[in-house]
Design a protein around this motif. Structure first.
Motif, PDB file in Angstrom:
ATOM      1  N   SER A 245       3.318  -3.661  14.340  1.00 35.92           N
ATOM      2  CA  SER A 245       2.723  -4.925  12.105  1.00 35.92           C
ATOM      3  C   SER A 245       3.567  -4.080  10.820  1.00 35.92           C
ATOM      4  CB  SER A 245       1.228  -4.605  12.463  1.00 35.92           C
ATOM      5  OG  SER A 245       0.106  -4.933  13.332  1.00 35.92           O
ATOM      6  N   ILE A 246       3.522  -5.549  10.390  1.00 35.54           N
ATOM      7  CA  ILE A 246       4.462  -4.797   8.952  1.00 35.54           C
ATOM      8  C   ILE A 246       3.908  -5.590   7.988  1.00 35.54           C
ATOM      9  CG2 ILE A 246       6.542  -4.667   7.209  1.00 35.54           C
ATOM     10  CD1 ILE A 246       8.080  -4.266  10.405  1.00 35.54           C
ATOM     11  N   GLY A 247       3.596  -4.579   6.782  1.00 34.84           N
ATOM     12  CA  GLY A 247       3.152  -5.186   5.558  1.00 34.84           C
ATOM     13  C   GLY A 247       4.098  -4.727   4.823  1.00 34.84           C
ATOM     14  N   ILE A 248       4.529  -6.251   3.680  1.00 36.70           N
ATOM     15  CA  ILE A 248       5.009  -6.181   3.110  1.00 36.70           C
ATOM     16  C   ILE A 248       4.461  -5.593   1.124  1.00 36.70           C
ATOM     17  CG2 ILE A 248       7.041  -7.013   1.785  1.00 36.70           C
ATOM     18  CD1 ILE A 248       7.882  -7.743   4.418  1.00 36.70           C
ATOM     19  N   CYS A 249       5.121  -5.539   0.651  1.00 39.42           N
ATOM     20  CA  CYS A 249       4.460  -5.582  -1.329  1.00 39.42           C
ATOM     21  C   CYS A 249       5.813  -5.208  -2.027  1.00 39.42           C
ATOM     22  CB  CYS A 249       4.059  -4.193  -1.489  1.00 39.42           C
ATOM     23  SG  CYS A 249       2.996  -4.091  -2.894  1.00 39.42           S
ATOM     24  N   GLY A 250       6.445  -6.119  -2.904  1.00 34.01           N
ATOM     25  CA  GLY A 250       6.682  -6.227  -3.859  1.00 34.01           C
ATOM     26  C   GLY A 250       6.764  -5.584  -5.029  1.00 34.01           C
ATOM     27  N   SER A 251       7.888  -5.470  -5.698  1.00 30.91           N
ATOM     28  CA  SER A 251       6.859  -4.966  -7.264  1.00 30.91           C
ATOM     29  C   SER A 251       6.921  -5.612  -7.744  1.00 30.91           C
ATOM     30  CB  SER A 251       8.364  -4.146  -7.679  1.00 30.91           C
ATOM     31  OG  SER A 251       9.779  -5.491  -7.779  1.00 30.91           O
ATOM     32  N   SER A 252       5.679  -5.505  -8.928  1.00 35.43           N
ATOM     33  CA  SER A 252       5.262  -5.839  -9.939  1.00 35.43           C
ATOM     34  C   SER A 252       4.729  -5.526 -11.400  1.00 35.43           C
ATOM     35  CB  SER A 252       4.460  -7.174  -9.123  1.00 35.43           C
ATOM     36  OG  SER A 252       3.183  -7.389 -10.743  1.00 35.43           O
ATOM     37  N   ALA A 253       4.818  -5.823 -12.627  1.00 38.22           N
ATOM     38  CA  ALA A 253       4.792  -5.400 -13.729  1.00 38.22           C
ATOM     39  C   ALA A 253       3.300  -4.979 -13.496  1.00 38.22           C
ATOM     40  CB  ALA A 253       5.329  -6.342 -15.076  1.00 38.22           C
ATOM     41  N   ASP A 254       2.734  -5.312 -13.032  1.00 38.24           N
ATOM     42  CA  ASP A 254       1.651  -5.206 -12.856  1.00 38.24           C
ATOM     43  C   ASP A 254       0.652  -3.886 -12.815  1.00 38.24           C
ATOM     44  OD1 ASP A 254       0.651  -7.751 -14.215  1.00 38.24           O
ATOM     45  OD2 ASP A 254       0.094  -8.739 -12.401  1.00 38.24           O
ATOM     46  N   TYR A 255       1.769  -3.324 -11.523  1.00 38.88           N
ATOM     47  CA  TYR A 255       1.592  -1.975 -10.884  1.00 38.88           C
ATOM     48  C   TYR A 255       1.644  -0.869 -11.547  1.00 38.88           C
ATOM     49  CZ  TYR A 255       1.529  -4.896  -6.425  1.00 38.88           C
ATOM     50  OH  TYR A 255       0.961  -5.350  -5.879  1.00 38.88           O
ATOM     51  N   ALA A 256       0.250  -0.052 -12.047  1.00 43.26           N
ATOM     52  CA  ALA A 256       0.562   0.583 -12.856  1.00 43.26           C
ATOM     53  C   ALA A 256       0.668   2.426 -12.539  1.00 43.26           C
ATOM     54  CB  ALA A 256      -0.397   1.031 -13.655  1.00 43.26           C
ATOM     55  N   SER A 257       0.680   2.227 -11.445  1.00 45.93           N
ATOM     56  CA  SER A 257       0.941   3.752 -10.344  1.00 45.93           C
ATOM     57  C   SER A 257       1.393   3.513  -8.641  1.00 45.93           C
ATOM     58  CB  SER A 257      -0.334   3.713 -10.483  1.00 45.93           C
ATOM     59  OG  SER A 257      -1.702   3.549  -9.646  1.00 45.93           O
ATOM     60  N   SER A 258       1.747   4.217  -8.256  1.00 48.71           N
ATOM     61  CA  SER A 258       2.155   4.742  -6.786  1.00 48.71           C
ATOM     62  C   SER A 258       0.954   4.069  -5.777  1.00 48.71           C
ATOM     63  CB  SER A 258       2.803   5.397  -5.874  1.00 48.71           C
ATOM     64  OG  SER A 258       2.092   6.708  -6.646  1.00 48.71           O
ATOM     65  N   GLU A 259      -0.822   4.877  -6.135  1.00 50.93           N
ATOM     66  CA  GLU A 259      -1.397   4.279  -5.464  1.00 50.93           C
ATOM     67  C   GLU A 259      -1.421   2.591  -5.281  1.00 50.93           C
ATOM     68  OE1 GLU A 259      -0.929   7.084  -8.006  1.00 50.93           O
ATOM     69  OE2 GLU A 259      -1.029   8.319  -6.837  1.00 50.93           O
ATOM     70  N   GLN A 260      -1.283   1.769  -6.764  1.00 51.00           N
ATOM     71  CA  GLN A 260      -1.974   0.245  -6.210  1.00 51.00           C
ATOM     72  C   GLN A 260      -0.905   0.312  -5.351  1.00 51.00           C
ATOM     73  OE1 GLN A 260      -2.040  -0.723 -10.473  1.00 51.00           O
ATOM     74  NE2 GLN A 260      -4.016  -0.120 -10.846  1.00 51.00           N
ATOM     75  N   VAL A 261       0.353   0.376  -5.542  1.00 46.44           N
ATOM     76  CA  VAL A 261       1.302  -0.726  -4.663  1.00 46.44           C
ATOM     77  C   VAL A 261       1.295  -0.624  -3.321  1.00 46.44           C
ATOM     78  CG1 VAL A 261       4.194  -0.711  -3.965  1.00 46.44           C
ATOM     79  CG2 VAL A 261       3.163  -0.473  -6.288  1.00 46.44           C
TER      80      VAL A 261
END
Length: 311
Positions: A245-261
């Motif tokens: 099973s694979i979850g994907i998250c792309g980069s966004s300017a809303d992310y302030a830290s690696s924990e949020q990503v």
């Protein structure tokens, strides 16, 4: 008669001077040598010049005898100890270089153990977090920079451990790690997150490119894994099929830290597991129904509504 007596005296004087060197023995040996040589030379010169020596002969003879007296002392007291010290120093330098080389090897092994998984050889969670932090900082510094992460979880590791032993499960993880590395570019990061979970960080990639990589991973992991059983009732090699099973998250300017990503990728992966085996889910903001912080890769997963996955 004279020459016979001189030949006996010379080895004795030499033996005294150089056998077990002490200041007293050295002085006695040198004096014995000097007086013996001077007496012999004077006898020879008296035979050559029966009417007396030339005026310059005495000074020349004294200089020669002084050199003969000082040279052995300089060799024993100065030169030989210096040579021994130089040889000992060279030996100590070789030993020191050997110790430093061994220490460097040990430090490299310790650094490798701190950043890499001992089973698969992949970077571990700690190393992955460092690289992800760099990617987030680069994202915030450069508006045009993009990256994507894939949170991959194997489905079927427990079955392999139960039926083929932990050696079979380790073999599955090693083979899966190799297939994951073969699914990405050389500059992309493939890390073992822990247990049956892997994290991939794709640089200069958007969600569409990450989705193509995820489809390639699903296809490669769906191929049979040859696993040899360690139990007595199944001693042969068997082809084992697992999925992921694979979850994907792309980069966004809303992310302030690696924990949020990581939290977003964890939510997407949880949604993929709920959707069924071999599913791929791309994170969207509407999926984050739980605003409380969560630990990526934990046992409890936030509720999420899976999107239609590509297969």
């Amino acid at each position: 008669m004279l020459m016979r007596w001189f030949s006996r005296l010379w080895p004795k004087a030499t033996l005294v001077a150089f056998s077990a060197v002490t200041p007293v023995r050295l002085a006695i040996g040198i004096l014995a040598i000097v007086f013996t040589v001077e007496w012999a030379i004077m006898v020879i010169l008296a035979a050559i010049f029966p009417h007396g020596l030339p005026t310059y002969t005495g000074a020349a003879l004294d200089s020669c005898l002084l050199t003969m007296a000082i040279a052995p002392a300089i060799w024993v007291i100065v030169v030989r100890p210096l040579r021994a010290d130089a040889q000992h120093l060279a030996y100590l330098n070789r030993k020191l270089n050997s110790v430093l080389s061994q220490r460097e090897v040990v430090e490299q092994r310790l650094r490798h153990r701190a950043d890499y998984d001992s089973l698969t050889g992949l970077p571990n969670r700690s190393f992955c977090m460092k690289q992800l932090e760099k990617a987030v900082r680069r994202l915030r510094a450069r508006g045009g920079y993009r990256f994507a992460i894939l949170f991959v979880e194997l489905d079927g590791l427990k079955f392999v451990n139960d039926n083929f032993g932990h050696a079979g499960g380790d073999a599955l993880l090693i083979a899966a790690a190799q297939r994951l590395q073969g699914s990405v570019r050389g500059e992309d990061l493939v890390a073992r997150w822990g247990g049956d979970e892997f994290m991939l960080v794709l640089g200069d990639a958007d969600e569409r490119a990450a989705s193509s990589v995820a489809q390639r991973i699903v296809a490669k992991l769906a191929a049979a894994f040859p696993i040899r059983s360690s139990t007595a009732d199944m001693p042969q090699t068997h082809d084992v099929h697992v999925s992921c099973s694979i979850g994907i998250c792309g980069s966004s300017a809303d992310y302030a830290s690696s924990e949020q990503v990581l939290r977003s990728a964890d939510i997407a992966m949880g949604a993929a597991k709920k959707a069924g085996r071999g599913q791929i889910v791309i994170f969207e903001a509407a999926m984050d129904t739980d605003k409380m912080p969560s630990q990526a890769g934990g046992n409890l997963r936030p509720a999420a509504h899976p999107l239609a996955s590509e297969s």
